[in-house]
Design an enzyme around this catalytic site. Structure first.
Site, PDB file in Angstrom:
ATOM      1  N   SER A 165       0.843  -1.215   0.000  1.00  0.00           N
ATOM      2  CA  SER A 165       0.000   0.000   0.000  1.00  0.00           C
ATOM      3  C   SER A 165       0.873   1.259   0.000  1.00  0.00           C
ATOM      4  O   SER A 165       0.485   2.277  -0.584  1.00  0.00           O
ATOM      5  CB  SER A 165      -0.971  -0.002   1.182  1.00  0.00           C
ATOM      6  OG  SER A 165      -0.309   0.224   2.401  1.00  0.00           O
ATOM      7  N   HIS A 208       9.022   3.212   8.940  1.00  0.00           N
ATOM      8  CA  HIS A 208       8.857   2.369  10.129  1.00  0.00           C
ATOM      9  C   HIS A 208       7.647   2.882  10.918  1.00  0.00           C
ATOM     10  O   HIS A 208       7.524   4.088  11.141  1.00  0.00           O
ATOM     11  CB  HIS A 208      10.122   2.447  10.993  1.00  0.00           C
ATOM     12  CG  HIS A 208      10.044   1.598  12.212  1.00  0.00           C
ATOM     13  ND1 HIS A 208      10.138   0.229  12.172  1.00  0.00           N
ATOM     14  CD2 HIS A 208       9.842   1.926  13.520  1.00  0.00           C
ATOM     15  CE1 HIS A 208      10.018  -0.258  13.397  1.00  0.00           C
ATOM     16  NE2 HIS A 208       9.837   0.753  14.229  1.00  0.00           N
ATOM     17  N   VAL A 224      19.280  -1.505  13.007  1.00  0.00           N
ATOM     18  CA  VAL A 224      17.875  -1.751  12.647  1.00  0.00           C
ATOM     19  C   VAL A 224      17.035  -0.546  13.076  1.00  0.00           C
ATOM     20  O   VAL A 224      16.978  -0.214  14.252  1.00  0.00           O
ATOM     21  CB  VAL A 224      17.352  -3.040  13.335  1.00  0.00           C
ATOM     22  CG1 VAL A 224      15.871  -3.236  13.038  1.00  0.00           C
ATOM     23  CG2 VAL A 224      18.162  -4.235  12.859  1.00  0.00           C
TER      24      VAL A 224
HETATM   25  C1  GRF Z   1       3.718  -0.557   6.986  1.00  0.00           C
HETATM   26  O1  GRF Z   1       3.084  -0.322   8.208  1.00  0.00           O
HETATM   27  C2  GRF Z   1       5.182  -0.268   7.137  1.00  0.00           C
HETATM   28  O2  GRF Z   1       5.450   0.802   7.973  1.00  0.00           O
HETATM   29  C3  GRF Z   1       5.651  -1.543   7.751  1.00  0.00           C
HETATM   30  O3  GRF Z   1       4.952  -2.543   7.082  1.00  0.00           O
HETATM   31  C4  GRF Z   1       3.729  -2.016   6.615  1.00  0.00           C
HETATM   32  C5  GRF Z   1       3.738  -2.251   5.141  1.00  0.00           C
HETATM   33  O4  GRF Z   1       2.582  -1.900   4.521  1.00  0.00           O
HETATM   34  N1  GRF Z   1       7.076  -1.661   7.714  1.00  0.00           N
HETATM   35  P1  GRF Z   1       2.473  -1.931   2.930  1.00  0.00           P
HETATM   36  O5  GRF Z   1       3.079  -3.232   2.413  1.00  0.00           O
HETATM   37  O6  GRF Z   1       3.145  -0.721   2.377  1.00  0.00           O
HETATM   38  O7  GRF Z   1       0.972  -1.929   2.698  1.00  0.00           O
END
Ligand code: GRF
Length: 209
Positions: free
Chosen positions: A15, A111, A146
């Protein structure tokens, strides 16, 4: 000016990748998405790439003997694509120092916490358990730690009474989709650069939405 060539690294829904694509359709930006690399062959991000006519590459970490071979393969794919900026958008593999150092200042991650709080996993649960008033998301340069690289932008949301992990994650994801493309574009425009491990902001301070 030639638009910066970005490659998305993703593992799941994609997304954030979609938000980065959509932002570029409705705003003048200095980046173009030239490819998607996924480590997970079932990632829904692949379906999004197909619809958007973005070339995608499945580099499954399970097909490699060790992390280094996996990362070498990603690196050579990025070189083949003439990648200028790597965007980790829900990429759920930790990248080792040797890889990250090759791309220093040219690799970004999002993150779902207000870093430096809650590096690693289960960020939403940890913010709720700690009775924090706010939670949020952070875009940062990736370094060999990390979730430790220099911060580019942040967005926060209030944690309401009765907030659940799912409700909080949804609220934060909406902010991620607004924050991430702006941060990528600022880096693509050289408005934010990494120097000696620190983010230098040519037009002010960290991006917040
Ligand atoms: C998001 O919350 C991102 O911050 C985390 O994983 C999720 C990924 O969402 N690392 P998407 O795959 O971009 O929908």
């Amino acid at each position: 000016m030639n638009k910066k060539r970005i490659v998305i690294l993703a593992s799941g829904s994609g997304s954030n990748m979609q938000a980065i694509i959509d932002y570029a359709k409705t705003n003048i930006v200095n980046y173009k998405i030239i490819g998607l690399i996924v480590n997970n062959p079932d990632a829904f991000a692949i379906e999004r790439a197909k619809i958007e006519n973005i070339q995608y590459f499945i580099i499954n970490h399970r097909d490699f003997e060790n992390r280094q071979d996996f990362e070498n393969k990603i690196h050579s794919q990025l070189i083949d694509l003439n990648c200028e900026i790597i965007v980790c958008a829900g990429f759920m593999r930790i990248l080792q120092a040797e890889f990250v150092e090759k791309w220093e200042g040219r690799i970004l991650n999002i993150h779902p916490s207000l870093l430096p709080k809650y590096k690693g996993l289960h960020t939403h649960q940890r913010a709720i358990d700690a009775n924090d008033e706010f939670a949020g998301c952070t875009v940062h340069f990736v370094n060999s730690g990390v979730d430790e690289g220099a911060i580019i932008g942040q967005a926060s949301v209030k944690i309401d009474n009765g907030e659940t992990v799912d409700s909080l994650a949804s609220k934060i994801l909406i902010k991620e989709h607004i924050l991430f493309p702006k941060c990528i574009d600022a880096v693509a425009n050289n408005e934010i650069i990494l120097k000696n491990g620190k983010a230098i902001f040519k037009n002010g301070s960290i991006i917040s939405v």
